[in-house]
Design a protein around this motif. Structure first.
Motif, PDB file in Angstrom:
ATOM      1  N   ASN A 211     -20.532   1.219   5.644  1.00  0.00           N
ATOM      2  CA  ASN A 211     -20.061  -0.155   5.405  1.00  0.00           C
ATOM      3  C   ASN A 211     -18.712  -0.169   4.694  1.00  0.00           C
ATOM      4  OD1 ASN A 211     -20.327  -2.981   5.558  1.00  0.00           O
ATOM      5  ND2 ASN A 211     -21.184  -3.102   3.493  1.00  0.00           N
ATOM      6  N   TRP A 212     -17.806   0.655   5.189  1.00  0.00           N
ATOM      7  CA  TRP A 212     -16.501   0.818   4.538  1.00  0.00           C
ATOM      8  C   TRP A 212     -15.399   0.861   5.579  1.00  0.00           C
ATOM      9  CZ3 TRP A 212     -13.382   5.553   4.430  1.00  0.00           C
ATOM     10  CH2 TRP A 212     -12.285   5.491   3.552  1.00  0.00           C
ATOM     11  N   THR A 213     -14.304   0.149   5.285  1.00  0.00           N
ATOM     12  CA  THR A 213     -13.106   0.218   6.106  1.00  0.00           C
ATOM     13  C   THR A 213     -12.007   0.874   5.290  1.00  0.00           C
ATOM     14  OG1 THR A 213     -13.707  -1.811   7.301  1.00  0.00           O
ATOM     15  CG2 THR A 213     -11.395  -1.113   7.392  1.00  0.00           C
ATOM     16  N   ALA A 214     -11.429   1.923   5.814  1.00  0.00           N
ATOM     17  CA  ALA A 214     -10.369   2.620   5.088  1.00  0.00           C
ATOM     18  C   ALA A 214      -9.202   1.672   4.835  1.00  0.00           C
ATOM     19  CB  ALA A 214      -9.898   3.821   5.885  1.00  0.00           C
ATOM     20  N   PRO A 215      -8.622   1.693   3.639  1.00  0.00           N
ATOM     21  CA  PRO A 215      -7.532   0.766   3.324  1.00  0.00           C
ATOM     22  C   PRO A 215      -6.269   1.056   4.136  1.00  0.00           C
ATOM     23  CG  PRO A 215      -7.791   2.392   1.577  1.00  0.00           C
ATOM     24  CD  PRO A 215      -8.944   2.580   2.506  1.00  0.00           C
ATOM     25  N   THR A 216      -5.557  -0.016   4.439  1.00  0.00           N
ATOM     26  CA  THR A 216      -4.282   0.103   5.154  1.00  0.00           C
ATOM     27  C   THR A 216      -3.096   0.099   4.194  1.00  0.00           C
ATOM     28  OG1 THR A 216      -4.226  -2.297   5.439  1.00  0.00           O
ATOM     29  CG2 THR A 216      -5.221  -1.002   7.208  1.00  0.00           C
ATOM     30  N   SER A 217      -3.330  -0.346   2.965  1.00  0.00           N
ATOM     31  CA  SER A 217      -2.353  -0.301   1.879  1.00  0.00           C
ATOM     32  C   SER A 217      -3.144  -0.298   0.584  1.00  0.00           C
ATOM     33  CB  SER A 217      -1.368  -1.479   1.952  1.00  0.00           C
ATOM     34  OG  SER A 217      -2.042  -2.715   2.055  1.00  0.00           O
ATOM     35  N   MET A 218      -2.462  -0.315  -0.551  1.00  0.00           N
ATOM     36  CA  MET A 218      -3.170  -0.222  -1.827  1.00  0.00           C
ATOM     37  C   MET A 218      -2.575  -1.210  -2.826  1.00  0.00           C
ATOM     38  SD  MET A 218      -1.697   3.536  -2.952  1.00  0.00           S
ATOM     39  CE  MET A 218      -2.551   3.593  -4.525  1.00  0.00           C
ATOM     40  N   PRO A 219      -3.265  -1.462  -3.953  1.00  0.00           N
ATOM     41  CA  PRO A 219      -2.782  -2.472  -4.894  1.00  0.00           C
ATOM     42  C   PRO A 219      -1.381  -2.182  -5.430  1.00  0.00           C
ATOM     43  CG  PRO A 219      -5.052  -1.917  -5.386  1.00  0.00           C
ATOM     44  CD  PRO A 219      -4.574  -0.921  -4.363  1.00  0.00           C
ATOM     45  N   GLY A 220      -0.584  -3.249  -5.544  1.00  0.00           N
ATOM     46  CA  GLY A 220       0.704  -3.196  -6.206  1.00  0.00           C
ATOM     47  C   GLY A 220       0.640  -4.063  -7.453  1.00  0.00           C
ATOM     48  N   ALA A 221       1.769  -4.446  -7.983  1.00  0.00           N
ATOM     49  CA  ALA A 221       1.812  -5.253  -9.205  1.00  0.00           C
ATOM     50  C   ALA A 221       1.494  -6.714  -8.908  1.00  0.00           C
ATOM     51  CB  ALA A 221       3.188  -5.139  -9.851  1.00  0.00           C
ATOM     52  N   LEU A 222       0.854  -7.380  -9.886  1.00  0.00           N
ATOM     53  CA  LEU A 222       0.634  -8.833  -9.862  1.00  0.00           C
ATOM     54  C   LEU A 222      -0.056  -9.316  -8.592  1.00  0.00           C
ATOM     55  CD1 LEU A 222       4.081  -9.941 -11.358  1.00  0.00           C
ATOM     56  CD2 LEU A 222       1.896  -9.624 -12.558  1.00  0.00           C
ATOM     57  N   GLY A 223      -1.027  -8.567  -8.132  1.00  0.00           N
ATOM     58  CA  GLY A 223      -1.795  -8.970  -6.965  1.00  0.00           C
ATOM     59  C   GLY A 223      -1.186  -8.576  -5.642  1.00  0.00           C
ATOM     60  N   GLY A 224      -0.026  -7.932  -5.661  1.00  0.00           N
ATOM     61  CA  GLY A 224       0.630  -7.512  -4.429  1.00  0.00           C
ATOM     62  C   GLY A 224       0.093  -6.196  -3.911  1.00  0.00           C
ATOM     63  N   THR A 225       0.759  -5.652  -2.921  1.00  0.00           N
ATOM     64  CA  THR A 225       0.347  -4.389  -2.316  1.00  0.00           C
ATOM     65  C   THR A 225       1.517  -3.411  -2.285  1.00  0.00           C
ATOM     66  OG1 THR A 225       0.933  -5.059  -0.058  1.00  0.00           O
ATOM     67  CG2 THR A 225      -1.281  -5.623  -0.841  1.00  0.00           C
ATOM     68  N   GLN A 226       1.186  -2.171  -2.028  1.00  0.00           N
ATOM     69  CA  GLN A 226       2.196  -1.146  -1.803  1.00  0.00           C
ATOM     70  C   GLN A 226       1.701  -0.210  -0.710  1.00  0.00           C
ATOM     71  OE1 GLN A 226       2.677   1.792  -4.995  1.00  0.00           O
ATOM     72  NE2 GLN A 226       0.805   1.010  -5.958  1.00  0.00           N
ATOM     73  N   ALA A 227       2.628   0.471  -0.060  1.00  0.00           N
ATOM     74  CA  ALA A 227       2.274   1.348   1.045  1.00  0.00           C
ATOM     75  C   ALA A 227       1.479   2.549   0.558  1.00  0.00           C
ATOM     76  CB  ALA A 227       3.550   1.812   1.756  1.00  0.00           C
ATOM     77  N   LEU A 228       0.607   3.033   1.400  1.00  0.00           N
ATOM     78  CA  LEU A 228      -0.132   4.248   1.092  1.00  0.00           C
ATOM     79  C   LEU A 228       0.813   5.442   1.106  1.00  0.00           C
ATOM     80  CD1 LEU A 228      -3.245   3.674   3.373  1.00  0.00           C
ATOM     81  CD2 LEU A 228      -3.226   3.582   0.874  1.00  0.00           C
ATOM     82  N   PRO A 229       0.648   6.393   0.191  1.00  0.00           N
ATOM     83  CA  PRO A 229       1.476   7.606   0.212  1.00  0.00           C
ATOM     84  C   PRO A 229       1.238   8.397   1.497  1.00  0.00           C
ATOM     85  CG  PRO A 229       0.315   7.373  -1.877  1.00  0.00           C
ATOM     86  CD  PRO A 229      -0.277   6.368  -0.959  1.00  0.00           C
ATOM     87  N   GLN A 230       2.216   9.136   1.920  1.00  0.00           N
ATOM     88  CA  GLN A 230       2.095   9.891   3.165  1.00  0.00           C
ATOM     89  C   GLN A 230       1.054  10.996   3.078  1.00  0.00           C
ATOM     90  OE1 GLN A 230       5.988  11.255   4.367  1.00  0.00           O
ATOM     91  NE2 GLN A 230       6.579   9.254   5.183  1.00  0.00           N
ATOM     92  N   ASP A 231       0.904  11.604   1.896  1.00  0.00           N
ATOM     93  CA  ASP A 231      -0.014  12.739   1.773  1.00  0.00           C
ATOM     94  C   ASP A 231      -1.390  12.326   1.267  1.00  0.00           C
ATOM     95  OD1 ASP A 231       0.715  12.031  -0.776  1.00  0.00           O
ATOM     96  OD2 ASP A 231       0.905  14.089  -1.516  1.00  0.00           O
ATOM     97  N   ARG A 232      -1.776  11.067   1.509  1.00  0.00           N
ATOM     98  CA  ARG A 232      -3.021  10.556   0.926  1.00  0.00           C
ATOM     99  C   ARG A 232      -4.257  11.099   1.633  1.00  0.00           C
ATOM    100  NH1 ARG A 232      -0.459   7.202   5.082  1.00  0.00           N
ATOM    101  NH2 ARG A 232      -2.136   6.455   6.419  1.00  0.00           N
TER     102      ARG A 232
END
Length: 271
Positions: A211-232
């Motif tokens: 019951n899990w979907t792998a994230p397409t991005s990750m949390p950034g500041a103030l409720g925003g998002t940031q790109a996943l690192p390449q070596d994740r």
């Protein structure tokens, strides 16, 4: 006779102090838009939370240092000693408010089994870490994009202690129990201030994810998002977290009385 009575007094004082400390540790009130809930113990974080691992070298046969970012939202509000605070949890389920967490850890892995050019089993040591928990009346957390995790009202901040970080198998996953010190408590929503926290966590990978979907991005500041690192490396993550309060002054005084009584009784006996 006097020594016997003194010893009994010391034991009684110590017992009272321990009982007071125990009751104080569990007497935490959590307040939100649904009301105030006594005997609050912690949060049950969603089983479909995610851990984003960066800098981990699976081809290392010795040790490796890496970072792990965990994010999730709460699916239940727990009471001290076990069970769910129904009145507080209904608000989560109806979307009236949410609680979210982001934790960032730095860890060292030690490879236990190296086969086929990769480390298939490792043990971990937590070097350092921090976490923040937010309370938000806008139900906007998205566990796939990471949006809406770091906004709302900052509720709790903590420092994760250096400690063993459990073990991990590339097929079965892993688990750990982590301890932390609380560095900030929002007194408008939690009373009294918190002192420490313990979290039981699990990580799952491959066929063991549910019951899990792998994230397409990750949390950034103030409720925003940031790109996943390449070596994740992306893992399903789950956790249950409990909290203990700072003892009240009266409790500390009773504890001091108990310890003083025991010391006095011992000195009388030696004399």
């Amino acid at each position: 006779m006097f020594q016997s009575k003194l010893k009994n007094f010391a034991m009684s004082a110590a017992a009272i102090a321990v009982l007071a400390a125990s009751s104080s540790a569990s007497a935490i009130t959590l307040t939100n838009s649904a009301g105030s809930f006594a005997n609050w113990g912690g949060f049950d974080w969603a089983e479909n939370g995610s851990a984003v691992v960066t800098g981990f070298d699976a081809t290392s046969s010795t040790t490796d240092v890496f970072d792990l970012t965990f994010f999730s939202d709460a699916v239940a509000i727990s009471q001290s000693g076990g069970g769910v605070i129904t009145g507080a949890t209904i608000g989560l389920l109806s979307g009236n408010y949410e609680y979210t967490i982001e934790a960032i850890l730095n860890e060292t892995s030690t490879c236990n089994t190296f086969a086929g050019g990769i480390c298939t089993d490792a043990s971990f040591q937590v070097n350092s870490g921090t976490f923040n928990i937010w309370y938000d009346t806008a139900n906007d957390a998205n566990l796939v994009t990471g949006a809406g995790i770091t906004d709302g009202i900052l509720l709790i901040s903590g420092t994760i202690l250096a400690q063993p970080g459990g073990g991990f198998d590339v097929i079965a996953g892993g688990n750990a129990t982590l301890s932390a010190l609380i560095t900030y408590t929002n007194g408008a929503y939690i009373n009294p201030d918190l002192a420490s926290s313990v979290a039981a966590t699990t990580l799952q990978i491959g066929a063991n994810t549910t019951n899990w979907t792998a994230p397409t991005s990750m949390p950034g500041a103030l409720g925003g998002t940031q790109a996943l690192p390449q070596d994740r490396i992306l893992l399903q993550a789950d956790g249950n977290q409990t909290f203990s309060a700072v003892p009240e002054p009266a409790t500390l005084a009773l504890l001091g009385l108990g310890l003083t009584g025991i010391g006095l009784a011992r000195r009388r006996k030696q004399a």
